[in-house]
Design a protein around this motif. Structure first.
Motif, short mmCIF file in Angstrom:
data_model
loop_
_atom_site.label_atom_id
_atom_site.label_comp_id
_atom_site.label_asym_id
_atom_site.label_seq_id
_atom_site.Cartn_x
_atom_site.Cartn_y
_atom_site.Cartn_z
N ALA A 1 0.92 -1.06 0.16
CA ALA A 1 0.06 0.01 -0.04
C ALA A 1 1.00 1.17 0.14
O ALA A 1 1.81 1.12 0.80
N PHE B 1 -0.08 4.86 0.84
CA PHE B 1 -1.11 5.78 1.37
C PHE B 1 -0.89 7.22 0.96
O PHE B 1 -1.98 7.95 0.88
N GLY C 1 -2.90 6.53 -2.48
CA GLY C 1 -4.14 5.70 -2.52
C GLY C 1 -3.93 4.58 -3.58
O GLY C 1 -4.89 4.13 -4.38
N LEU D 1 -9.83 1.95 5.28
CA LEU D 1 -9.34 1.87 3.90
C LEU D 1 -10.64 1.47 3.21
O LEU D 1 -11.29 0.38 3.43
N TRP E 1 -8.72 6.30 2.14
CA TRP E 1 -8.59 5.88 3.45
C TRP E 1 -8.99 7.09 4.27
O TRP E 1 -9.17 8.48 3.93
#
Length: 568
Positions: free
Chosen positions: A337, A339, A342, A423, A437
């Motif tokens: 992932a 973040f 995304g 998420l 998220w």
């Protein structure tokens, strides 16, 4: 799960070298925001009442079946923090000690392992389509051992074997009769321990990383895990590298550990499989969920400071042939992932140029997919995976598919209280390559909790969480918290994100691996490392679950009853 192994003592200094107190792991997703959010989460029942809701002892509005408002109110009266050496529960609830360390549970005299963790609940009639809430095979992870309690401080071959036998997974049949649970000595009961024969599958099988092995000995460091739709256990090997020194000369191979291992509780003849395609790191959990096209996704966390969140997607689809389904996790794609944007980044050597170009100085890090999977953490960081604050557990909301991630804490970055992230996959499809998220809840004094660890949902979509404050010891910033505890969070409605304390564990213990019976009338919870901070057997901090005639505390499972059950 425990963020440490046995605290160093004069008798067991090797254990300090062994596992460096299960490192505090975390870099906050949004660490800078961590000071902003902890408002509105009730510390006590009295504060919960300030919202104008008059409640009965079970926490639901007076005169209303608690199951009618189960998505908005806790089905219990919230309790205060405690330092008692006991399981503290709300009025109307009780617990039973079940399957403690050392109890005999097989026909050939094997005993339950040490330091219970993840618990899988497999109804005994599951393969016939049943959902028994009174007869089941439980799979109990055993994460690590306390050498002082086992009497294995001296590094002898016999003691090292004893420690390996006390780890792994206990497959235990249990049955409820007359309101009481008991262990049943069933032919399927067994210990898949640190010396059990296990097969390696996937790209790392037979490579130099595992010294050419296709079969290896044992599973250790068993932290959390997951259950598959076809009725197998995924047990996660977490803090495994430190055992190399502790078990030097015993034949232990660190690279043979650190994987997700699949076990069939219903079939003792089926050889357990280590799924190397899912990567090697400090595996905390494995949350299995179907994708829109019939494959399965498995969400996993690397439980270490500044490590990442992963997703594995099978290439094949789930079918009606259970034997074929048991091979699904041998072949798939691993993602990490990011973040920041995304996105899920594919960890595939042939398809991701960043992996082929990654270097340490002038030396290429990877020469093929086996290299990528054998050091998945380095691969994840090389392609832009986001380092987060100890992703201890990940679970999927049963109603909307949102993915909840417990980020326990990260002392490196001042995130001492931790938080829970939500998420949402694009299109609510778990095979999506992008996601959004948000932070669901921040820990801290205003919230009433700190260091979120294991998570479990109930069918109404409420989140239940247990804490892991062990890593900070007696740090006074957590004086508000008391012993490790279990909390309830509505995920929607007026109380969404508010924490209600349901249970408090005994001294020095964590509560881990919570799982419900299908009818919602029993909650099984592991009690891990009670009394772990004891300086000696003569100076015990806890006596929880001690055997008759003994004062030594025992890790154990507890079965909590008093719940109204689910409403159709």
């Amino acid at each position: 799960m425990s963020n440490r192994t046995q605290e160093p003592t004069a008798k067991s200094s090797f254990w300090h070298d062994l596992l460096d107190r299960r490192i505090t792991r975390r870099t906050a997703i949004g660490t800078a925001a961590a000071t902003a959010a902890a408002a509105t989460l009730p510390v006590s029942f009295a504060q919960a009442q300030q919202g104008g809701v008059t409640t009965a002892n079970n926490g639901a509005p007076i005169g209303v079946d608690p199951r009618d408002n189960a998505r908005y109110y806790p089905p219990f009266r919230p309790i205060e923090a405690s330092r008692a050496d006991d399981m503290t529960l709300p009025p109307g609830f009780r617990y039973q000690i079940l399957a403690p360390w050392g109890e005999e549970f097989t026909e050939d005299g094997r005993t339950i392992g040490f330091n219970h963790d993840f618990v899988g609940y497999f109804p005994a009639d599951m393969l016939e389509g049943g959902h028994s809430s009174t007869d089941a095979y439980l799979t109990i992870n055993h994460e690590y051992v306390n050498a002082m309690f086992l009497g294995t401080e001296e590094r002898t071959p016999a003691n090292m074997e004893k420690e390996k036998r006390a780890m792994g997974v206990s497959v235990v049949r249990v049955r409820q009769q007359g309101g009481k649970w008991s262990v049943v000595k069933d032919p399927k009961n067994r210990a898949v321990d640190g010396l059990y024969d296990i097969e390696l599958t996937g790209p790392v099988r037979g490579t130099d990383h595992v010294k050419g092995a296709t079969m290896v000995k044992g599973t250790v460091g068993n932290c959390s895990g997951g259950q598959t739709p076809w009725g197998t256990l995924l047990t996660c090997e977490e803090n495994v590298d430190g055992y190399t020194k502790a078990w030097d000369g015993s034949g232990y191979e660190a690279m043979h550990q650190g994987w997700v291992t699949e076990i069939d509780p219903f079939d003792p003849e089926w050889t357990p499989k280590k799924r190397t395609g899912m990567g090697r790191f400090r595996h905390e959990n494995a949350a299995v969920v179907p994708t829109a096209d019939g494959r399965v996704a498995v969400y996993m966390g690397d439980d270490m400071q500044d490590s990442c969140v992963y997703k594995f997607i099978s290439r094949g689809t789930v079918g009606t042939d259970r034997s074929a389904n048991r091979d699904l996790l041998e072949d798939g794609d691993l993602y990490v992932a990011n973040f920041g944007n995304g996105s899920w980044v594919l960890l595939d050597y042939d398809k991701n140029a960043k992996l082929r170009e990654a270097k340490n100085g002038d030396k290429l890090l990877f020469a093929g997919q086996a290299d990528v999977l054998a050091d998945a953490r380095a691969a994840a960081l090389a392609v832009g995976g986001t380092p987060v604050d100890r992703p201890e557990d990940i679970e999927v909301h049963p109603l909307n598919g949102d993915v909840y991630i417990a980020l326990t804490n990260n002392s490196k970055h001042g995130n001492y209280f931790g938080h829970i992230v939500k998420l949402t996959e694009k299109g609510h499809d778990h095979s999506a390559e992008t996601f959004g998220w948000d932070v669901f809840a921040y820990g801290g004094p205003s919230a009433g909790f700190a260091s979120p660890d294991n998570l479990v949902f109930d069918p109404y979509g409420n989140l239940w969480m247990v804490t892991d404050n062990s890593d900070l010891g007696s740090n006074p910033i957590k004086d508000f918290h008391g012993n490790n505890a279990m909390f309830f969070f509505p995920t929607e409605g007026p109380n969404a994100g508010k924490a209600y304390r349901f249970a408090v564990g005994p001294v020095d213990a964590e509560m881990t691996g919570p799982v419900w019976s299908p009818d919602g009338k029993t909650l099984f919870v592991s009690i891990q490392h009670p009394g772990e901070d004891s300086e000696s057997l003569d100076q015990l901090t806890s006596n929880f679950a001690a055997a008759p005639g003994s004062r030594v505390p025992r890790p154990t499972l507890v079965a909590i009853s008093g719940f109204p059950g689910w409403k159709a």
